[in-house]
Write a protein that holds these residues in place. Structure first.
Motif, mmCIF file in Angstrom:
data_model
loop_
_atom_site.group_PDB
_atom_site.id
_atom_site.type_symbol
_atom_site.label_atom_id
_atom_site.label_comp_id
_atom_site.label_asym_id
_atom_site.label_seq_id
_atom_site.Cartn_x
_atom_site.Cartn_y
_atom_site.Cartn_z
ATOM 1 N N GLN A 205 62.761 22.446 -68.964
ATOM 2 C CA GLN A 205 63.074 23.096 -67.692
ATOM 3 C C GLN A 205 62.004 22.755 -66.667
ATOM 4 N N LEU A 206 62.452 22.496 -65.447
ATOM 5 C CA LEU A 206 61.569 22.131 -64.360
ATOM 6 C C LEU A 206 61.958 22.907 -63.114
ATOM 7 N N VAL A 207 60.993 23.539 -62.480
ATOM 8 C CA VAL A 207 61.267 24.306 -61.273
ATOM 9 C C VAL A 207 60.235 23.929 -60.210
ATOM 10 N N GLU A 208 60.730 23.390 -59.100
ATOM 11 C CA GLU A 208 59.847 22.991 -57.999
ATOM 12 C C GLU A 208 59.724 24.123 -56.986
ATOM 13 N N SER A 209 58.607 24.118 -56.302
ATOM 14 C CA SER A 209 58.406 25.042 -55.193
ATOM 15 C C SER A 209 57.366 24.449 -54.249
ATOM 16 N N GLY A 210 57.264 25.029 -53.062
ATOM 17 C CA GLY A 210 56.225 24.622 -52.125
ATOM 18 C C GLY A 210 56.665 23.771 -50.965
ATOM 19 N N THR B 230 62.961 20.372 -53.904
ATOM 20 C CA THR B 230 62.446 21.205 -52.821
ATOM 21 C C THR B 230 62.327 20.331 -51.573
ATOM 22 N N GLN B 231 62.779 20.856 -50.450
ATOM 23 C CA GLN B 231 62.862 20.059 -49.235
ATOM 24 C C GLN B 231 61.527 20.014 -48.498
ATOM 25 N N VAL B 232 61.161 18.822 -48.075
ATOM 26 C CA VAL B 232 59.975 18.616 -47.238
ATOM 27 C C VAL B 232 60.433 17.963 -45.944
ATOM 28 N N THR B 233 60.097 18.581 -44.831
ATOM 29 C CA THR B 233 60.466 18.050 -43.522
ATOM 30 C C THR B 233 59.217 17.903 -42.674
ATOM 31 N N VAL B 234 58.998 16.695 -42.172
ATOM 32 C CA VAL B 234 57.829 16.419 -41.344
ATOM 33 C C VAL B 234 58.326 16.028 -39.958
ATOM 34 N N SER B 235 57.933 16.788 -38.971
ATOM 35 C CA SER B 235 58.386 16.519 -37.599
ATOM 36 C C SER B 235 57.293 15.813 -36.813
ATOM 37 N N MET C 106 51.749 23.572 -65.292
ATOM 38 C CA MET C 106 52.053 23.287 -63.892
ATOM 39 C C MET C 106 51.569 21.891 -63.522
ATOM 40 N N VAL C 107 52.345 21.228 -62.686
ATOM 41 C CA VAL C 107 51.947 19.969 -62.064
ATOM 42 C C VAL C 107 52.060 20.157 -60.563
ATOM 43 N N TYR C 108 51.073 19.644 -59.849
ATOM 44 C CA TYR C 108 51.024 19.811 -58.406
ATOM 45 C C TYR C 108 51.042 18.461 -57.699
ATOM 46 N N LEU C 109 51.565 18.475 -56.498
ATOM 47 C CA LEU C 109 51.510 17.292 -55.647
ATOM 48 C C LEU C 109 50.942 17.730 -54.305
ATOM 49 N N GLN C 110 49.683 17.414 -54.080
ATOM 50 C CA GLN C 110 49.046 17.704 -52.810
ATOM 51 C C GLN C 110 49.350 16.569 -51.851
ATOM 52 N N MET C 111 49.967 16.900 -50.748
ATOM 53 C CA MET C 111 50.392 15.895 -49.781
ATOM 54 C C MET C 111 49.647 16.109 -48.468
ATOM 55 N N ASN C 112 48.827 15.153 -48.096
ATOM 56 C CA ASN C 112 48.056 15.216 -46.855
ATOM 57 C C ASN C 112 48.500 14.113 -45.905
ATOM 58 N N SER C 113 48.096 14.251 -44.658
ATOM 59 C CA SER C 113 48.420 13.250 -43.631
ATOM 60 C C SER C 113 49.908 12.909 -43.643
ATOM 61 N N LEU C 114 50.718 13.923 -43.670
ATOM 62 C CA LEU C 114 52.164 13.713 -43.778
ATOM 63 C C LEU C 114 52.729 13.021 -42.541
ATOM 64 N N LYS C 115 53.745 12.204 -42.794
ATOM 65 C CA LYS C 115 54.402 11.445 -41.747
ATOM 66 C C LYS C 115 55.894 11.784 -41.740
ATOM 67 N N PRO C 116 56.585 11.537 -40.647
ATOM 68 C CA PRO C 116 58.044 11.771 -40.637
ATOM 69 C C PRO C 116 58.771 11.008 -41.749
ATOM 70 N N ASP C 117 58.265 9.840 -42.127
ATOM 71 C CA ASP C 117 58.886 9.071 -43.216
ATOM 72 C C ASP C 117 58.784 9.769 -44.568
ATOM 73 N N ASP C 118 57.938 10.776 -44.685
ATOM 74 C CA ASP C 118 57.823 11.522 -45.934
ATOM 75 C C ASP C 118 58.902 12.586 -46.065
ATOM 76 N N THR C 119 59.675 12.777 -45.023
ATOM 77 C CA THR C 119 60.760 13.761 -45.049
ATOM 78 C C THR C 119 61.784 13.390 -46.105
ATOM 79 N N ALA C 120 62.035 14.314 -47.025
ATOM 80 C CA ALA C 120 62.963 14.055 -48.123
ATOM 81 C C ALA C 120 63.080 15.301 -48.987
ATOM 82 N N MET C 121 64.042 15.257 -49.899
ATOM 83 C CA MET C 121 64.073 16.241 -50.983
ATOM 84 C C MET C 121 63.152 15.710 -52.074
#
Length: 126
Positions: free
Chosen positions: A3-8, A120-125, A76-91
Motif C-alpha cells: 500500500q502506498l499513500v501520497e500526501s503533500g 498527489t497534484q503539484v501545481t507551479v504557477s 516513509m519516503v519523502y521528496l523535497q522539491m525546491n526551486s520549482l518551475k511551471p514544468d514541474d506541474t504534474a500529478m
C-alpha cells in the motif's frame, strides 16, 4: 500486498518548495520511486531510493533541485522539491518495486514498479 499513500501536494509559485510524502507498507519491495505525469504526457521517473541501501537515483531534469529521502522507522519516503518551475506541474505518484539490480535507469522506468499510489497534484504557477 503493498500500500502506498501520497500526501503533500499543492500549489506554489515559481521558485517555491514542496515536500511530498509517501507512506508505504507491505511486502515485497526494495525500491520506492517518485513519478509524475502531466496532462497529455507520459508518466516519467523523477527520483528513486533503494529502501535497504539508501542509494538514490534522479532524473536529470530534477538533479540539484529535488531530494529523495526515507525514514525506515516510519515507513516513509519523502521528496523535497525546491526551486520549482511551471514544468514541474504534474500529478506525482509514489511507486514500489522489487528488483535484484538497482540502477538509475531501472529506477526511472515505470515497468520496474508493480505498485502505485493514487497520486498527489503539484501545481507551479509563474
Amino acid at each position: 500486498q503493498v500500500q502506498l499513500v501520497e500526501s503533500g501536494g499543492g500549489s506554489v509559485q515559481t521558485g517555491g518548495s514542496l515536500r511530498l510524502s509517501c507512506a508505504h507498507s507491505g511486502y515485497p519491495y526494495n525500491l520506492i520511486g517518485w513519478f509524475r505525469q502531466a496532462p497529455g504526457k507520459e508518466r516519467e521517473g523523477v527520483a528513486g531510493i533503494a529502501t535497504t541501501t539508501g542509494d538514490t537515483f534522479y532524473a536529470d531534469s530534477v538533479k540539484g533541485r529535488f531530494t529523495i529521502s526515507q525514514d525506515n522507522a516510519k515507513n516513509m519516503v519523502y521528496l523535497q522539491m525546491n526551486s520549482l518551475k511551471p514544468d514541474d506541474t504534474a500529478m506525482y505518484y509514489c511507486a514500489a518495486g522489487l528488483s535484484t539490480v538497482l540502477t538509475g535507469l531501472l529506477a526511472m522506468r515505470t515497468s520496474t514498479y508493480g505498485y502505485w499510489g493514487q497520486g498527489t497534484q503539484v501545481t507551479v504557477s509563474s
